[in-house]
Design a protein around this motif. Structure first.
Motif, PDB file in Angstrom:
ATOM      1  N   ARG B 158       0.838  -1.210   0.000  1.00  0.00           N
ATOM      2  CA  ARG B 158       0.000   0.000   0.000  1.00  0.00           C
ATOM      3  C   ARG B 158       0.869   1.255   0.000  1.00  0.00           C
ATOM      4  O   ARG B 158       0.562   2.236  -0.685  1.00  0.00           O
ATOM      5  CB  ARG B 158      -0.939  -0.010   1.210  1.00  0.00           C
ATOM      6  CG  ARG B 158      -2.056  -1.049   1.075  1.00  0.00           C
ATOM      7  CD  ARG B 158      -2.808  -1.228   2.392  1.00  0.00           C
ATOM      8  NE  ARG B 158      -3.471  -0.007   2.809  1.00  0.00           N
ATOM      9  CZ  ARG B 158      -4.768   0.266   2.598  1.00  0.00           C
ATOM     10  NH1 ARG B 158      -5.524  -0.599   1.956  1.00  0.00           N
ATOM     11  NH2 ARG B 158      -5.300   1.391   3.023  1.00  0.00           N
ATOM     12  N   ALA B 165       3.067   5.559  -7.603  1.00  0.00           N
ATOM     13  CA  ALA B 165       2.029   5.849  -8.608  1.00  0.00           C
ATOM     14  C   ALA B 165       2.485   6.902  -9.627  1.00  0.00           C
ATOM     15  O   ALA B 165       2.241   6.745 -10.831  1.00  0.00           O
ATOM     16  CB  ALA B 165       0.739   6.294  -7.916  1.00  0.00           C
ATOM     17  N   ALA B 222      -3.585  -3.490 -16.158  1.00  0.00           N
ATOM     18  CA  ALA B 222      -3.938  -3.249 -14.751  1.00  0.00           C
ATOM     19  C   ALA B 222      -3.258  -1.988 -14.222  1.00  0.00           C
ATOM     20  O   ALA B 222      -2.934  -1.906 -13.039  1.00  0.00           O
ATOM     21  CB  ALA B 222      -3.550  -4.464 -13.908  1.00  0.00           C
ATOM     22  N   ARG B 224      -4.263   0.945 -13.434  1.00  0.00           N
ATOM     23  CA  ARG B 224      -4.910   1.779 -12.407  1.00  0.00           C
ATOM     24  C   ARG B 224      -5.369   0.974 -11.195  1.00  0.00           C
ATOM     25  O   ARG B 224      -6.140   1.463 -10.376  1.00  0.00           O
ATOM     26  CB  ARG B 224      -6.067   2.562 -13.026  1.00  0.00           C
ATOM     27  CG  ARG B 224      -5.558   3.632 -14.003  1.00  0.00           C
ATOM     28  CD  ARG B 224      -6.639   4.450 -14.614  1.00  0.00           C
ATOM     29  NE  ARG B 224      -6.096   5.346 -15.607  1.00  0.00           N
ATOM     30  CZ  ARG B 224      -5.833   5.015 -16.877  1.00  0.00           C
ATOM     31  NH1 ARG B 224      -6.090   3.784 -17.304  1.00  0.00           N
ATOM     32  NH2 ARG B 224      -5.325   5.879 -17.719  1.00  0.00           N
ATOM     33  N   ILE B 225      -4.907  -0.256 -11.138  1.00  0.00           N
ATOM     34  CA  ILE B 225      -5.197  -1.080  -9.964  1.00  0.00           C
ATOM     35  C   ILE B 225      -3.942  -1.082  -9.100  1.00  0.00           C
ATOM     36  O   ILE B 225      -2.934  -1.694  -9.453  1.00  0.00           O
ATOM     37  CB  ILE B 225      -5.569  -2.520 -10.371  1.00  0.00           C
ATOM     38  CG1 ILE B 225      -6.780  -2.518 -11.307  1.00  0.00           C
ATOM     39  CG2 ILE B 225      -5.854  -3.364  -9.129  1.00  0.00           C
ATOM     40  CD1 ILE B 225      -7.107  -3.874 -11.906  1.00  0.00           C
ATOM     41  N   THR B 226      -3.994  -0.393  -7.989  1.00  0.00           N
ATOM     42  CA  THR B 226      -2.796  -0.317  -7.153  1.00  0.00           C
ATOM     43  C   THR B 226      -3.173  -0.169  -5.681  1.00  0.00           C
ATOM     44  O   THR B 226      -4.220   0.409  -5.354  1.00  0.00           O
ATOM     45  CB  THR B 226      -1.865   0.834  -7.625  1.00  0.00           C
ATOM     46  OG1 THR B 226      -0.588   0.676  -6.995  1.00  0.00           O
ATOM     47  CG2 THR B 226      -2.430   2.212  -7.319  1.00  0.00           C
ATOM     48  N   GLY B 227      -2.332  -0.744  -4.826  1.00  0.00           N
ATOM     49  CA  GLY B 227      -2.601  -0.714  -3.391  1.00  0.00           C
ATOM     50  C   GLY B 227      -3.694  -1.664  -2.956  1.00  0.00           C
ATOM     51  O   GLY B 227      -4.161  -1.595  -1.816  1.00  0.00           O
ATOM     52  N   GLN B 228      -4.079  -2.580  -3.828  1.00  0.00           N
ATOM     53  CA  GLN B 228      -5.197  -3.472  -3.519  1.00  0.00           C
ATOM     54  C   GLN B 228      -4.716  -4.781  -2.886  1.00  0.00           C
ATOM     55  O   GLN B 228      -3.554  -5.168  -3.024  1.00  0.00           O
ATOM     56  CB  GLN B 228      -6.001  -3.769  -4.784  1.00  0.00           C
ATOM     57  CG  GLN B 228      -6.590  -2.527  -5.432  1.00  0.00           C
ATOM     58  CD  GLN B 228      -7.517  -1.763  -4.493  1.00  0.00           C
ATOM     59  OE1 GLN B 228      -8.523  -2.287  -4.048  1.00  0.00           O
ATOM     60  NE2 GLN B 228      -7.149  -0.529  -4.166  1.00  0.00           N
TER      61      GLN B 228
END
Lengths: 142, 245
Positions: B158, B165, B222, B224-228
């Motif tokens: 995270r 980013a 992927a 824009r998929i981050t910190g997930q």
């Protein structure tokens, strides 16, 4: 963007249109009130359910009603995932920011394909925030 | 060609991840502390190079990233998977050495790999980091060091997500539940049966289930998929404590 395109995969509500996002979010919450929720899927028919909702479930100061609606959809996702796990039906959700130019339909499509994959039968109850990290400061995203 | 490095890839989940990445056309650095396992894994797959070493040391982690650069010209995907679990030890019986060893192997190793990988990814204009955590991070009686280390992985990813980013680098955690690996099969039959009852899907996961999650997050689409935190648990994390043995 049409999201319901794979044979035995259903998205609730069907016929999703990107431009109808808010309307469909409301429909989703109506489902929690048993107005339109379908009967549980028969084994072998409905295998993948993917909800599309907004990241308002993490809290939306200017609009608490939207936040509550979105959070209800998260509860629905978790509960149906637990309820239907035994028959092999996965239930997951994709959450995107309501007011943002950051996330595109291509981003959502990538996640939809993953959750809808017939081989992807061990991931269920997931709420995936597609937000470029915008929601990370909210405590509940883990 | 995209280039990935997978630590702990000699067997089990790590090998399944490396295999799926190769099938998707990715060149893969296959790392394992067990030399025979690393070389066997690399031999079974095309377009790979084996790097034997312990990524819980700076030298070991650096060697993995250097191999990606020297053999394949850079690094796009880091899958920090190496680690091991210790369960069944009450906290009062956990020695300082046990604690340090578990933290080093499961958490510090990921930090070392990230530290060397990020500058290389930045030169490429972006990248994907996937840290393999464990459902244990939610809390595990008798497994405090392991749970803490795996919780550290989630927090590490995270933080990296926020920090990286702007550079086009995403960082996410994959959280496996009970996966059918040789370690699970070695469990006492009765204990395995009790564990199985805690799974609403009525089965353990397959290493390919974890690999599929990693490949989803490692994909160029992927971005824009981050910190997930992506759970591959068959829904086990959804059960209320009263229903979990």
């Amino acid at each position: 963007m049409r999201a319901a395109w794979v044979g035995d995969v259903a998205y609730r509500p069907d016929g999703w249109e990107w431009s109808e996002f808010d309307q469909n979010t409301k429909l989703l919450v109506d489902a929690t009130a048993f107005h339109s929720w379908p009967v549980p899927p028969a084994h072998g028919s409905l295998r993948r359910v993917v909800f599309l909702l907004t990241t308002d479930w993490l809290g939306a100061g200017p609009d608490p009603v939207l936040a509550a609606r979105s959070a209800a959809a998260v509860g629905l996702t978790h509960s149906l995932a637990a309820l239907w796990a035994g028959i092999g039906t996965t239930v997951n959700a994709i959450a995107v920011p309501r007011r943002s130019n950051l996330v595109t339909s291509a981003d959502v499509a990538h996640a939809l394909r993953y959750f809808a994959d017939p081989l992807n039968g061990y991931v269920t109850g997931q709420v995936l925030n597609i937000c470029g990290g915008q929601t990370l400061v909210a405590a509940l995203t883990a | 060609m995209r280039v990935a490095a997978v630590t702990g890839a000699g067997r089990g989940i790590g090998f399944a991840i490396a295999r799926m990445l190769v099938r998707q056309g990715t060149a893969v650095v296959v790392n394992d502390v067990d030399g025979r396992a690393a070389h066997d894994a690399a031999r079974k797959l095309t377009n790979t190079v084996a790097v034997v070493g312990n990524v819980a040391t700076e030298a070991g982690a650096k060697a993995v990233v250097e191999a990606a650069v020297n053999e394949f010209g850079g690094l796009d995907v880091l899958v920090a998977n190496a680690g091991f679990g210790v369960v069944g030890v009450e906290v009062g019986d956990v020695t300082a050495e046990d604690w340090s060893r578990v933290i080093e192997r499961n958490l510090t190793s990921q930090f070392y790999c990230v530290r060397f990988a990020v500058p290389v990814m930045r030169r490429r204009g972006g990248g994907r980091i996937v840290g393999i955590s464990s459902r244990a991070w939610l809390g595990q009686a008798g497994g405090t060091p392991y749970a803490a280390a795996k919780g550290g992985v989630v927090s590490l990813m995270r933080s990296l997500a926020l920090e990286l980013a702007p550079h086009g680098i995403t960082a996410n955690s994959v959280v496996p539940g009970s996966i059918a690996t040789p370690a699970l099969e070695a469990m006492d039959a009765k204990a395995r049966e009790v564990l199985l009852r805690a799974h609403p899907m009525g089965r353990f996961g397959d290493p390919d289930d974890v690999a599929r999650a990693v490949c989803f997050l490692a994909h160029p689409a992927a971005e824009r998929i981050t910190g997930q935190t992506l759970y591959v648990t068959g829904g086990r994390n959804l059960l209320l404590p009263s229903r979990t043995p």
